[in-house]
Design a protein around this motif. Sequence first.
Motif, PDB file in Angstrom:
ATOM      1  N   LEU A 126     106.154 -25.336 -67.716  1.00 62.98           N
ATOM      2  CA  LEU A 126     107.405 -25.833 -67.693  1.00 62.98           C
ATOM      3  C   LEU A 126     108.067 -25.069 -66.362  1.00 62.98           C
ATOM      4  O   LEU A 126     108.178 -23.879 -66.142  1.00 62.98           O
ATOM      5  CB  LEU A 126     108.182 -25.483 -68.776  1.00 62.98           C
ATOM      6  CG  LEU A 126     107.496 -26.108 -70.311  1.00 62.98           C
ATOM      7  CD1 LEU A 126     108.001 -25.230 -71.431  1.00 62.98           C
ATOM      8  CD2 LEU A 126     107.776 -27.399 -70.379  1.00 62.98           C
ATOM      9  N   GLY A 130     110.491 -19.282 -68.047  1.00 65.25           N
ATOM     10  CA  GLY A 130     110.049 -17.929 -67.090  1.00 65.25           C
ATOM     11  C   GLY A 130     110.040 -18.181 -65.550  1.00 65.25           C
ATOM     12  O   GLY A 130     111.337 -18.637 -65.237  1.00 65.25           O
ATOM     13  N   ASP A 140      93.096 -14.836 -75.312  1.00 63.17           N
ATOM     14  CA  ASP A 140      94.163 -14.865 -76.285  1.00 63.17           C
ATOM     15  C   ASP A 140      95.298 -15.656 -76.025  1.00 63.17           C
ATOM     16  O   ASP A 140      96.241 -15.855 -76.886  1.00 63.17           O
ATOM     17  CB  ASP A 140      94.794 -13.444 -76.103  1.00 63.17           C
ATOM     18  CG  ASP A 140      93.754 -12.410 -76.752  1.00 63.17           C
ATOM     19  OD1 ASP A 140      93.568 -12.352 -78.029  1.00 63.17           O
ATOM     20  OD2 ASP A 140      93.224 -11.753 -75.838  1.00 63.17           O
ATOM     21  N   LYS A 205      98.800 -21.730 -80.835  1.00 65.02           N
ATOM     22  CA  LYS A 205      99.542 -20.405 -80.342  1.00 65.02           C
ATOM     23  C   LYS A 205     100.117 -19.644 -81.432  1.00 65.02           C
ATOM     24  O   LYS A 205      99.859 -18.444 -81.203  1.00 65.02           O
ATOM     25  CB  LYS A 205     100.378 -21.118 -79.256  1.00 65.02           C
ATOM     26  CG  LYS A 205     101.298 -20.171 -78.638  1.00 65.02           C
ATOM     27  CD  LYS A 205     101.935 -20.918 -77.379  1.00 65.02           C
ATOM     28  CE  LYS A 205     103.536 -20.288 -77.232  1.00 65.02           C
ATOM     29  NZ  LYS A 205     103.974 -21.093 -76.027  1.00 65.02           N
TER      30      LYS A 205
HETATM   31  C1  ZZB Z   1     100.179 -14.102 -70.939  1.00 69.10           C
HETATM   32  C2  ZZB Z   1      99.752 -14.453 -72.299  1.00 69.10           C
HETATM   33  C3  ZZB Z   1      98.602 -14.017 -72.942  1.00 69.10           C
HETATM   34  C4  ZZB Z   1     100.663 -15.230 -72.876  1.00 69.10           C
HETATM   35  C5  ZZB Z   1      98.558 -14.488 -74.121  1.00 69.10           C
HETATM   36  C6  ZZB Z   1     100.640 -15.831 -73.959  1.00 69.10           C
HETATM   37  C7  ZZB Z   1      99.306 -15.461 -74.885  1.00 69.10           C
HETATM   38  P1  ZZB Z   1     106.718 -18.850 -75.874  1.00 69.10           P
HETATM   39  O1  ZZB Z   1     106.187 -17.821 -76.788  1.00 69.10           O
HETATM   40  O2  ZZB Z   1     106.445 -20.083 -76.033  1.00 69.10           O
HETATM   41  O3  ZZB Z   1     107.797 -18.223 -75.062  1.00 69.10           O
HETATM   42  N1  ZZB Z   1     104.444 -19.189 -70.074  1.00 69.10           N
HETATM   43  C8  ZZB Z   1     105.461 -18.368 -69.361  1.00 69.10           C
HETATM   44  N2  ZZB Z   1     106.027 -19.036 -68.649  1.00 69.10           N
HETATM   45  C9  ZZB Z   1     105.641 -20.377 -68.720  1.00 69.10           C
HETATM   46  C10 ZZB Z   1     105.976 -21.698 -68.329  1.00 69.10           C
HETATM   47  N3  ZZB Z   1     106.883 -21.873 -67.257  1.00 69.10           N
HETATM   48  N4  ZZB Z   1     105.382 -22.938 -68.769  1.00 69.10           N
HETATM   49  C11 ZZB Z   1     104.370 -22.547 -69.743  1.00 69.10           C
HETATM   50  N5  ZZB Z   1     103.928 -21.324 -70.384  1.00 69.10           N
HETATM   51  C12 ZZB Z   1     104.753 -20.410 -69.831  1.00 69.10           C
HETATM   52  O4  ZZB Z   1     105.410 -18.544 -74.918  1.00 69.10           O
HETATM   53  C13 ZZB Z   1     105.545 -17.412 -73.680  1.00 69.10           C
HETATM   54  C14 ZZB Z   1     104.108 -17.407 -73.089  1.00 69.10           C
HETATM   55  O5  ZZB Z   1     104.101 -18.756 -72.341  1.00 69.10           O
HETATM   56  C15 ZZB Z   1     104.054 -16.479 -72.059  1.00 69.10           C
HETATM   57  O6  ZZB Z   1     103.034 -15.198 -72.470  1.00 69.10           O
HETATM   58  C16 ZZB Z   1     103.194 -17.265 -71.010  1.00 69.10           C
HETATM   59  O7  ZZB Z   1     101.843 -16.971 -71.334  1.00 69.10           O
HETATM   60  C17 ZZB Z   1     103.486 -18.608 -71.097  1.00 69.10           C
HETATM   61  F1  ZZB Z   1      97.264 -14.082 -74.768  1.00 69.10           F
HETATM   62  O8  ZZB Z   1     101.562 -14.696 -70.913  1.00 69.10           O
HETATM   63  B1  ZZB Z   1     101.785 -15.654 -71.690  1.00 69.10           B
HETATM   64  C18 ZZB Z   1      99.259 -16.968 -78.214  1.00 69.10           C
HETATM   65  C19 ZZB Z   1      99.808 -16.764 -76.816  1.00 69.10           C
HETATM   66  N6  ZZB Z   1      98.977 -15.686 -76.148  1.00 69.10           N
END
Ligand code: ZZB
Length: 260
Positions: A126, A130, A140, A205
């Motif tokens: 998206l 972020g 994960d 998720k």
């Molecule tokens: C590493 C990571 C490891 C993440 C994991 C998740 C998980 P939420 O909870 O919906 O707000 N993210 C960040 N920016 C974007 C973006 N622009 N578009 C799509 N995805 C994005 O989601 C926050 C998580 O969404 C962030 O944390 C990032 O991925 C992703 F093991 O970073 B995460 C079960 C989830 N596990």
Amino acid sequence: QEYTGIRMEVVHWSAATAKTLDSIPSLRGKKVFFVAATLRPETMYGQTNCFVGSAIKYGFFAVNDSEVYVCTLRAARNMAFQGVFQSKGQVNQITEIDGLKLVGTKIKAPFAIHPEVYVLPMENVLATKGTGVVTCVPSDSPDDYQTLLDLRKKPEFYKIDPSWASFDPVPVLSTPTYGELTAPAVVVQLKIQSQKDTKQLAEAKEIVYKEGFYGGTMVVGEFKGSSVQEAKPQVRARMIEAGLAFAYAEPEGLIISRSG
Ligand code: ZZB
């Protein structure tokens, strides 16, 4: 939302980006970082890639005299007001490039078992969340795992070199129900077939978040043996101390859309 901004330094550019950047003298000698926003700093050990959206535009923003960040303009504007850039409140964009061109760039992955990883395309990134740059943690994150499978299945379609997607998921934490590779297990359990299965992926998720956060135990790194809840703030603090990350907060959507 209080994210952690992960600084992922460019090691070498994709051919398409190298060509475009050649004509920009102000970038010469600068350190350039992709900045990923994460809510899961404790999982950074398990990065296998970094994702961008093919159709998203990424800006190159001057941080100070020697460093440049790659992220969306929207994120840079937020950073400017959080004191991330030298000139507070100001965004200094050097250039802009399509996500598609960034694919194939090699970057450093802070704290990861694989110290250098490739930038790959993900359909569900998206632009409004972020930084538009996402770390890939297939152990994960169900979205990350499924996207990696899709890319491996159809490298020509996604216009990638298969070697860029060759790192397998790295165990980071163990959960009581699913063991060391929680996301792959839940993707199988919910019979998810592609990154287009967005409804099931959202459900996956949710499950993986809960399992990891409430039941997870770290299996790598300095906090091996600690619960995820304990490790999370400590890993974050270590990354910030080491200059590999910074705090990045996201305002409410309403405020952004009003100010344009
Ligand atoms: C590493 C990571 C490891 C993440 C994991 C998740 C998980 P939420 O909870 O919906 O707000 N993210 C960040 N920016 C974007 C973006 N622009 N578009 C799509 N995805 C994005 O989601 C926050 C998580 O969404 C962030 O944390 C990032 O991925 C992703 F093991 O970073 B995460 C079960 C989830 N596990």
